[in-house]
Design a protein around this motif. Structure first.
Motif, PDB file in Angstrom:
ATOM      1  N   TYR A  33      44.738  40.247  35.782  1.00 16.02           N
ATOM      2  CA  TYR A  33      43.757  40.188  36.897  1.00 16.02           C
ATOM      3  C   TYR A  33      42.386  40.015  36.331  1.00 16.02           C
ATOM      4  O   TYR A  33      42.134  40.391  35.101  1.00 16.02           O
ATOM      5  CB  TYR A  33      43.734  41.745  37.517  1.00 16.02           C
ATOM      6  CG  TYR A  33      45.431  42.264  37.665  1.00 16.02           C
ATOM      7  CD1 TYR A  33      46.142  42.638  36.709  1.00 16.02           C
ATOM      8  CD2 TYR A  33      45.754  42.068  39.017  1.00 16.02           C
ATOM      9  CE1 TYR A  33      47.379  43.126  36.743  1.00 16.02           C
ATOM     10  CE2 TYR A  33      47.073  42.614  39.328  1.00 16.02           C
ATOM     11  CZ  TYR A  33      47.830  43.289  38.187  1.00 16.02           C
ATOM     12  OH  TYR A  33      49.119  43.603  38.265  1.00 16.02           O
ATOM     13  N   TYR A  35      38.328  41.297  37.435  1.00 14.25           N
ATOM     14  CA  TYR A  35      37.906  42.241  38.450  1.00 14.25           C
ATOM     15  C   TYR A  35      36.083  41.899  38.117  1.00 14.25           C
ATOM     16  O   TYR A  35      35.819  41.788  37.115  1.00 14.25           O
ATOM     17  CB  TYR A  35      37.893  43.852  38.096  1.00 14.25           C
ATOM     18  CG  TYR A  35      39.407  44.113  38.705  1.00 14.25           C
ATOM     19  CD1 TYR A  35      40.277  44.111  37.747  1.00 14.25           C
ATOM     20  CD2 TYR A  35      39.766  44.750  39.891  1.00 14.25           C
ATOM     21  CE1 TYR A  35      41.684  44.577  37.936  1.00 14.25           C
ATOM     22  CE2 TYR A  35      40.974  44.968  40.213  1.00 14.25           C
ATOM     23  CZ  TYR A  35      41.801  44.979  39.107  1.00 14.25           C
ATOM     24  OH  TYR A  35      43.211  45.534  39.660  1.00 14.25           O
ATOM     25  N   GLN A  37      32.677  44.324  38.348  1.00 10.84           N
ATOM     26  CA  GLN A  37      32.155  45.673  38.849  1.00 10.84           C
ATOM     27  C   GLN A  37      30.612  45.712  39.197  1.00 10.84           C
ATOM     28  O   GLN A  37      29.609  45.409  38.209  1.00 10.84           O
ATOM     29  CB  GLN A  37      32.432  46.708  37.580  1.00 10.84           C
ATOM     30  CG  GLN A  37      31.781  48.175  37.749  1.00 10.84           C
ATOM     31  CD  GLN A  37      31.956  49.063  36.757  1.00 10.84           C
ATOM     32  OE1 GLN A  37      32.433  48.402  35.344  1.00 10.84           O
ATOM     33  NE2 GLN A  37      31.831  50.548  36.750  1.00 10.84           N
ATOM     34  N   GLY A  40      27.659  51.171  42.221  1.00 10.36           N
ATOM     35  CA  GLY A  40      27.895  51.732  43.565  1.00 10.36           C
ATOM     36  C   GLY A  40      28.826  50.874  44.356  1.00 10.36           C
ATOM     37  O   GLY A  40      29.290  51.288  45.530  1.00 10.36           O
ATOM     38  N   LEU A  41      29.585  49.780  43.748  1.00 14.06           N
ATOM     39  CA  LEU A  41      30.723  49.171  44.652  1.00 14.06           C
ATOM     40  C   LEU A  41      32.037  49.347  43.778  1.00 14.06           C
ATOM     41  O   LEU A  41      32.900  48.711  44.416  1.00 14.06           O
ATOM     42  CB  LEU A  41      30.190  47.724  44.592  1.00 14.06           C
ATOM     43  CG  LEU A  41      29.025  47.493  45.533  1.00 14.06           C
ATOM     44  CD1 LEU A  41      28.844  45.732  45.492  1.00 14.06           C
ATOM     45  CD2 LEU A  41      29.206  47.881  46.874  1.00 14.06           C
ATOM     46  N   GLY A  42      32.235  50.106  42.747  1.00 14.81           N
ATOM     47  CA  GLY A  42      33.663  50.143  42.096  1.00 14.81           C
ATOM     48  C   GLY A  42      33.833  48.901  41.513  1.00 14.81           C
ATOM     49  O   GLY A  42      33.044  47.980  41.228  1.00 14.81           O
ATOM     50  N   LEU A  43      35.319  48.691  41.570  1.00 15.51           N
ATOM     51  CA  LEU A  43      35.730  47.286  40.985  1.00 15.51           C
ATOM     52  C   LEU A  43      36.415  46.602  42.319  1.00 15.51           C
ATOM     53  O   LEU A  43      37.125  47.073  42.995  1.00 15.51           O
ATOM     54  CB  LEU A  43      36.837  47.426  39.932  1.00 15.51           C
ATOM     55  CG  LEU A  43      36.174  47.766  38.443  1.00 15.51           C
ATOM     56  CD1 LEU A  43      35.665  48.898  38.228  1.00 15.51           C
ATOM     57  CD2 LEU A  43      37.476  47.652  37.451  1.00 15.51           C
ATOM     58  N   LEU A  45      38.730  42.836  43.172  1.00 18.98           N
ATOM     59  CA  LEU A  45      39.656  41.966  42.599  1.00 18.98           C
ATOM     60  C   LEU A  45      39.077  40.575  42.956  1.00 18.98           C
ATOM     61  O   LEU A  45      38.935  40.217  44.198  1.00 18.98           O
ATOM     62  CB  LEU A  45      40.975  42.283  43.337  1.00 18.98           C
ATOM     63  CG  LEU A  45      41.991  41.432  42.765  1.00 18.98           C
ATOM     64  CD1 LEU A  45      42.204  41.520  40.794  1.00 18.98           C
ATOM     65  CD2 LEU A  45      43.296  41.826  43.325  1.00 18.98           C
ATOM     66  N   LEU A  88      29.308  43.099  35.727  1.00 16.19           N
ATOM     67  CA  LEU A  88      30.306  43.311  34.520  1.00 16.19           C
ATOM     68  C   LEU A  88      31.559  42.854  35.039  1.00 16.19           C
ATOM     69  O   LEU A  88      32.288  43.102  36.255  1.00 16.19           O
ATOM     70  CB  LEU A  88      30.281  44.681  34.294  1.00 16.19           C
ATOM     71  CG  LEU A  88      30.815  45.219  32.789  1.00 16.19           C
ATOM     72  CD1 LEU A  88      30.536  44.573  31.747  1.00 16.19           C
ATOM     73  CD2 LEU A  88      30.813  47.019  33.003  1.00 16.19           C
ATOM     74  N   PHE A  90      35.642  42.386  34.382  1.00 12.11           N
ATOM     75  CA  PHE A  90      36.764  42.981  33.440  1.00 12.11           C
ATOM     76  C   PHE A  90      38.243  42.227  33.721  1.00 12.11           C
ATOM     77  O   PHE A  90      38.376  41.821  34.776  1.00 12.11           O
ATOM     78  CB  PHE A  90      37.206  44.361  33.867  1.00 12.11           C
ATOM     79  CG  PHE A  90      36.019  45.506  33.477  1.00 12.11           C
ATOM     80  CD1 PHE A  90      35.118  45.999  34.503  1.00 12.11           C
ATOM     81  CD2 PHE A  90      35.996  45.898  31.982  1.00 12.11           C
ATOM     82  CE1 PHE A  90      34.258  46.799  33.750  1.00 12.11           C
ATOM     83  CE2 PHE A  90      35.285  46.815  31.871  1.00 12.11           C
ATOM     84  CZ  PHE A  90      34.201  47.257  32.341  1.00 12.11           C
TER      85      PHE A  90
ATOM     86  N   PHE B  89      37.011  56.886  38.266  1.00  9.52           N
ATOM     87  CA  PHE B  89      37.333  55.962  39.552  1.00  9.52           C
ATOM     88  C   PHE B  89      39.014  56.298  39.825  1.00  9.52           C
ATOM     89  O   PHE B  89      39.862  56.486  39.156  1.00  9.52           O
ATOM     90  CB  PHE B  89      37.740  54.476  39.177  1.00  9.52           C
ATOM     91  CG  PHE B  89      36.181  53.793  38.732  1.00  9.52           C
ATOM     92  CD1 PHE B  89      35.929  53.730  37.525  1.00  9.52           C
ATOM     93  CD2 PHE B  89      35.625  53.230  39.347  1.00  9.52           C
ATOM     94  CE1 PHE B  89      34.716  53.220  36.934  1.00  9.52           C
ATOM     95  CE2 PHE B  89      34.312  52.682  39.319  1.00  9.52           C
ATOM     96  CZ  PHE B  89      33.953  52.619  38.084  1.00  9.52           C
ATOM     97  N   GLY B 103      38.188  52.968  44.263  1.00  3.02           N
ATOM     98  CA  GLY B 103      37.076  53.912  44.986  1.00  3.02           C
ATOM     99  C   GLY B 103      35.803  53.385  44.186  1.00  3.02           C
ATOM    100  O   GLY B 103      35.779  52.445  43.150  1.00  3.02           O
ATOM    101  N   LYS B 104      34.468  53.621  44.866  1.00  6.09           N
ATOM    102  CA  LYS B 104      33.390  53.275  44.339  1.00  6.09           C
ATOM    103  C   LYS B 104      32.752  53.685  42.613  1.00  6.09           C
ATOM    104  O   LYS B 104      32.133  53.395  41.909  1.00  6.09           O
ATOM    105  CB  LYS B 104      32.153  53.564  44.969  1.00  6.09           C
ATOM    106  CG  LYS B 104      32.179  52.818  46.412  1.00  6.09           C
ATOM    107  CD  LYS B 104      31.086  52.943  47.206  1.00  6.09           C
ATOM    108  CE  LYS B 104      31.264  52.011  48.463  1.00  6.09           C
ATOM    109  NZ  LYS B 104      29.882  52.290  49.668  1.00  6.09           N
TER     110      LYS B 104
END
Lengths: 115, 112
Positions: A33, A35, A37, A40-43, A45, A88, A90, B89, B103-104
């Motif tokens: 996968y 991703y 980052q 404030g938005l998380g990861l 895909l 970032l 991943f 997370f 989640g964020k």
């Protein structure tokens, strides 16, 4: 040695340049996968691959492409980088039992800055 | 579609304080639920997981219980340490394709 490695770890480039981020794994997993980052938005895909011949778009694939050169290698390309691709990135891998119970194993990340 | 909602952060606690980080989810079917932790400068690593309703995942003093009736997977620890400072997370995995929805994230800082 790390099971999931990413190169480069850091990259600064200019708008319009082509960039390739590489991921290698020694875990023997079929699934890989990519991703990104953002604070404030998380990861989110970008692309995922269930085997060498199976590549799928994720939720934010526009502006990106991938190549699965072998079971152990999965590369992410930015054909013409733009500043909002600064993030970032991943790579991750997982087993292929298909039940959704398996954890994903993450690389250390590549910090990309597009000027 | 699937979604994960985490409480807003950041969170700052004193050492030995009790920690709760809330996580709720929306999903079709019966997803697996995960907590991942990201220490400074590192990638994500699995902290704990639960694969069916009422399961409790635990690791390193952290616990979370899969609550189907409230669609929640709250993370708790009875006594945090400075070394727990990290980004946490919550995530769910779709059983159909094993894709993770995150989640964020929330940043936890523990002061001595």
């Amino acid at each position: 040695d790390a099971d999931v490695t990413q190169t480069p770890r850091n990259r600064i480039t200019k708008t319009g340049k082509r960039i390739m981020l590489e991921c290698s794994q020694t875990k023997g997993h079929d699934r890989m996968y990519w991703y990104r980052q953002d604070p404030g938005l998380g990861l989110r895909l970008i692309y995922y691959s269930f085997d060498v011949k199976d590549i799928n778009k994720g939720e934010i694939s526009d502006g990106y492409s991938v190549s699965r050169q072998a079971q152990a290698k999965f590369s992410l390309s930015l054909e013409s980088a733009i500043p909002n691709q600064t993030a970032l990135y991943f790579c991750a891998t997982s087993e292929s039992t298909g039940t959704g119970k398996n954890e994903q194993f993450f690389g250390p990340g590549t910090r990309l800055t597009v000027l | 579609g699937n979604s994960v909602t985490q409480m807003e952060g950041p969170v700052t606690l004193s050492e030995e304080a009790f920690l709760t980080i809330n996580c709720t989810y929306t999903a079709t079917g019966y997803p697996s639920l995960f907590w991942y932790v990201q220490y400074p400068g590192e990638g994500l690593q699995l902290l704990l997981k639960a694969t069916k309703a009422d399961d409790k995942g635990s690791n390193k003093g952290f616990e979370a219980t899969y609550r189907k009736e409230t669609t929640s997977f709250h993370l708790e620890k009875g006594s945090v340490q400075v070394s727990d400072s990290a980004v946490y997370f919550c995530a769910l995995s779709d059983r159909a394709n094993s894709k993770l929805t995150f989640g964020k994230g929330i940043t936890l800082s523990v002061r001595p």
